[in-house]
Design an enzyme around this catalytic site. Structure first.
Site, PDB file in Angstrom:
ATOM      1  N   TYR A   1      29.008  25.200  84.812  1.00 33.25           N
ATOM      2  CA  TYR A   1      27.977  24.143  84.863  1.00 33.25           C
ATOM      3  C   TYR A   1      26.710  24.592  84.144  1.00 33.25           C
ATOM      4  CZ  TYR A   1      23.918  21.664  86.771  1.00 33.25           C
ATOM      5  OH  TYR A   1      22.722  20.993  86.893  1.00 33.25           O
TER       6      TYR A   1
ATOM      7  N   ILE B   1      19.530  11.721  91.423  1.00 33.05           N
ATOM      8  CA  ILE B   1      18.151  11.779  90.917  1.00 33.05           C
ATOM      9  C   ILE B   1      17.850  10.531  90.088  1.00 33.05           C
ATOM     10  CG2 ILE B   1      16.507  13.099  89.523  1.00 33.05           C
ATOM     11  CD1 ILE B   1      18.223  15.620  90.190  1.00 33.05           C
TER      12      ILE B   1
ATOM     13  N   ASN C   1      17.319  19.969  94.080  1.00 36.72           N
ATOM     14  CA  ASN C   1      16.725  18.750  94.643  1.00 36.72           C
ATOM     15  C   ASN C   1      17.396  18.380  95.956  1.00 36.72           C
ATOM     16  OD1 ASN C   1      15.610  16.506  92.050  1.00 36.72           O
ATOM     17  ND2 ASN C   1      15.720  18.713  91.931  1.00 36.72           N
TER      18      ASN C   1
ATOM     19  N   LYS D   1      24.849  23.248  80.663  1.00 41.92           N
ATOM     20  CA  LYS D   1      23.474  22.745  80.621  1.00 41.92           C
ATOM     21  C   LYS D   1      22.646  23.561  79.620  1.00 41.92           C
ATOM     22  CE  LYS D   1      21.774  19.896  82.830  1.00 41.92           C
ATOM     23  NZ  LYS D   1      21.678  18.410  82.671  1.00 41.92           N
TER      24      LYS D   1
ATOM     25  N   VAL E   1      29.623  27.736 105.277  1.00 38.68           N
ATOM     26  CA  VAL E   1      28.591  28.549 104.608  1.00 38.68           C
ATOM     27  C   VAL E   1      29.295  29.589 103.737  1.00 38.68           C
ATOM     28  CG1 VAL E   1      26.750  30.239 105.016  1.00 38.68           C
ATOM     29  CG2 VAL E   1      26.935  28.192 106.462  1.00 38.68           C
TER      30      VAL E   1
ATOM     31  N   THR F   1      18.094  22.228  84.263  1.00 44.60           N
ATOM     32  CA  THR F   1      18.129  22.911  85.557  1.00 44.60           C
ATOM     33  C   THR F   1      17.636  24.352  85.432  1.00 44.60           C
ATOM     34  OG1 THR F   1      19.656  23.801  87.210  1.00 44.60           O
ATOM     35  CG2 THR F   1      20.585  23.375  85.055  1.00 44.60           C
ATOM     36  N   ASP F   2      17.109  24.877  86.527  1.00 52.47           N
ATOM     37  CA  ASP F   2      16.715  26.298  86.550  1.00 52.47           C
ATOM     38  C   ASP F   2      17.936  27.217  86.491  1.00 52.47           C
ATOM     39  OD1 ASP F   2      17.734  25.923  89.126  1.00 52.47           O
ATOM     40  OD2 ASP F   2      15.993  26.777  90.167  1.00 52.47           O
ATOM     41  N   GLU F   3      19.131  26.651  86.720  1.00 54.83           N
ATOM     42  CA  GLU F   3      20.328  27.507  86.755  1.00 54.83           C
ATOM     43  C   GLU F   3      20.640  28.103  85.380  1.00 54.83           C
ATOM     44  OE1 GLU F   3      23.556  26.086  89.223  1.00 54.83           O
ATOM     45  OE2 GLU F   3      22.172  24.885  90.397  1.00 54.83           O
TER      46      GLU F   3
ATOM     47  N   ASP G   1      25.478   4.390  82.660  1.00 57.64           N
ATOM     48  CA  ASP G   1      26.151   5.308  83.595  1.00 57.64           C
ATOM     49  C   ASP G   1      27.660   5.055  83.542  1.00 57.64           C
ATOM     50  OD1 ASP G   1      24.992   6.935  86.387  1.00 57.64           O
ATOM     51  OD2 ASP G   1      27.149   6.543  86.166  1.00 57.64           O
TER      52      ASP G   1
ATOM     53  N   ASN H   1      20.124  29.979 102.433  1.00 59.85           N
ATOM     54  CA  ASN H   1      21.017  28.862 102.783  1.00 59.85           C
ATOM     55  C   ASN H   1      21.239  28.771 104.285  1.00 59.85           C
ATOM     56  OD1 ASN H   1      21.372  28.229 100.093  1.00 59.85           O
ATOM     57  ND2 ASN H   1      23.324  29.300  99.892  1.00 59.85           N
TER      58      ASN H   1
ATOM     59  N   THR I   1      31.167   7.836  87.323  1.00 58.30           N
ATOM     60  CA  THR I   1      32.147   8.819  87.778  1.00 58.30           C
ATOM     61  C   THR I   1      32.101   8.823  89.304  1.00 58.30           C
ATOM     62  OG1 THR I   1      30.550  10.621  87.940  1.00 58.30           O
ATOM     63  CG2 THR I   1      31.563  10.252  85.757  1.00 58.30           C
TER      64      THR I   1
END
Ligand code: NAD
Ligand code: TYD
Length: 338
Positions: free
Chosen positions: A151, A13, A181, A155, A207, A125-127, A33, A250, A36
């Site tokens: 994660y 992003i 994204n 956040k 999957v 993030t929405d997470e 940056d 998915n 990584t």
């Protein structure tokens, strides 16, 4: 001309954002940056040598470096995107996520505060909101934080630090939370680029579980426009959700990638599900629409086709990422190793 510090500008992003900001030509850009595995200087090819774009190699956890960067470059505002960003990696090892996403964000906030920057935009993030059932209303900015992975927990912790710096020190900060994204330059560990490259190479398409998890897909350009609007028009202390009105199972995304690449459907392999896998994310972006005048313009259908066309026509980028050759780009570019 104001100067923006963009952390994580060599990532997916961040590099799209740098490209858009450089094209707009209204700011000097300083990219910080750590490079990584997720940082790829090739993403910034043609940009980092321009007069108005400076690249600094280093970590947001390095307080001394941060002090120098803010002082030497007279930073006016921060767009904070640097993070460990992949859920599966956080399940394998949570500590780097706490180090970069929590400690790194804290150090960055402290350095930005010491330098009296005008605005700090924190990209989240929405997470952080956790997971939804099939009939639940989409996440709003009022939805409680209920992160489920290391994660998203890291956040959420960083979001709360940002909130505390607004309330305790009166810092000017805006937080954005977006859905999944997709688009050019995404590292092929995430669903869409992984499935695209595997399909093009005739490899299996793993999957997780039944593939009936739902994600809301947001084109990276729409997200980056949102970040720019949050910088210009967001209210300090507020959170803005960005979503693409693009909820898909998915398995439907994978099937569409098979159609668009001409791959064989037999490549689909259902593998053991991710532990603690969030079932559904969905975003209500009406606050960003009303307050920032933001709307996503890319449909998933068109955006996915364009993205797959980008991966097809950027074979060198894909090969360098797959082989690891992209990691040598710094040495080749700057004549010195990392
Ligand atoms: P990415 O993994 O592609 O890029 C992260 C960048 O940060 C890399 O260039 C990496 O080198 C750099 N970085 C990592 N640790 C660092 C450190 N300690 N110091 C300095 N730089 C460091 O991530 P992305 O997908 O571009 O995500 C950018 C931001 O957007 C992240 O904060 C992420 O949480 C958030 N976000 C991403 C998505 C998505 O779908 N990709 C969705 C919601 C939110
Ligand atoms: P991902 O791109 O890792 O994003 P996130 O976990 O942050 O939403 O994964 C998107 C969805 O795709 C998620 O439900 C997990 C699933 N997934 C697979 O089924 N197989 C894969 O190989 C990957 C990487 C993801």
């Amino acid at each position: 001309m104001t100067t923006l510090l963009i952390t994580g500008g060599a990532g997916f992003i961040g590099s799209n954002l740098v490209g858009m900001l450089a094209a707009a030509g209204q700011h000097r850009l300083v990219i910080l940056d750590a490079l990584t595995y997720a940082g790829n200087l090739q993403n910034l090819a043609g940009l980092i040598d321009s007069e108005h774009v400076v690249f600094v190699h280093g970590s947001i956890t390095d307080a001394d470096l941060l002090g120098k960067v803010f002082a030497e470059h007279s930073i006016d505002a921060v767009l904070h995107l640097a993070a460990e960003s992949h859920v599966d990696r956080s399940i394998a090892s949570a500590a780097p996520f706490v180090e970069t996403n929590v400690t790194g964000t804290l150090r960055l906030l402290e350095a930005a505060r010491a330098a009296s920057v005008r605005r700090f935009v924190h990209v989240s993030t929405d997470e952080v909101y956790g997971t939804l059932g099939p009939d639940d209303a989409p996440f709003t900015e009022q939805t409680p934080l209920q992160p489920n992975s290391p994660y998203s927990a890291s956040k959420a912790a960083s979001d709360l630090l940002v909130r505390a710096f607004v309330h305790t020190y009166g810092m000017d900060c805006v937080t954005t939370r977006c859905s999944n994204n997709y688009g050019p330059y995404q590292f092929p560990e995430k669903l869409i680029p992984l499935m695209t490259l595997n399909a093009l190479e005739g490899k299996s398409l793993p999957v997780y579980g039944d593939g009936r998890q739902v994600r809301d897909w947001l084109h990276v350009e729409d997200h980056c426009r949102g970040i720019m609007l949050a910088l210009e028009h967001g209210r300090s202390g507020e959170v803005y959700n960005f979503g693409g009105y693009g909820e898909r199972f998915n398995i439907d995304i994978v099937q569409r990638i098979i159609e668009l690449t001409g791959a064989d459907a037999s490549l689909i392999t259902h593998v053991t599900d991710r532990p603690g896998h969030d079932r559904r994310y969905a975003i209500d972006p009406r606050k960003a629409s009303t307050e920032l005048g933001w709307q996503p313009v890319h449909s998933v259908e068109q955006g996915l086709a364009e993205t797959i066309a980008w991966y097809r026509s950027n074979a060198t980028w894909c090969e360098n990422v797959r082989s690891g050759a992209y990691l040598d780009y710094y040495a080749k570019h700057y004549g010195t190793s990392l």
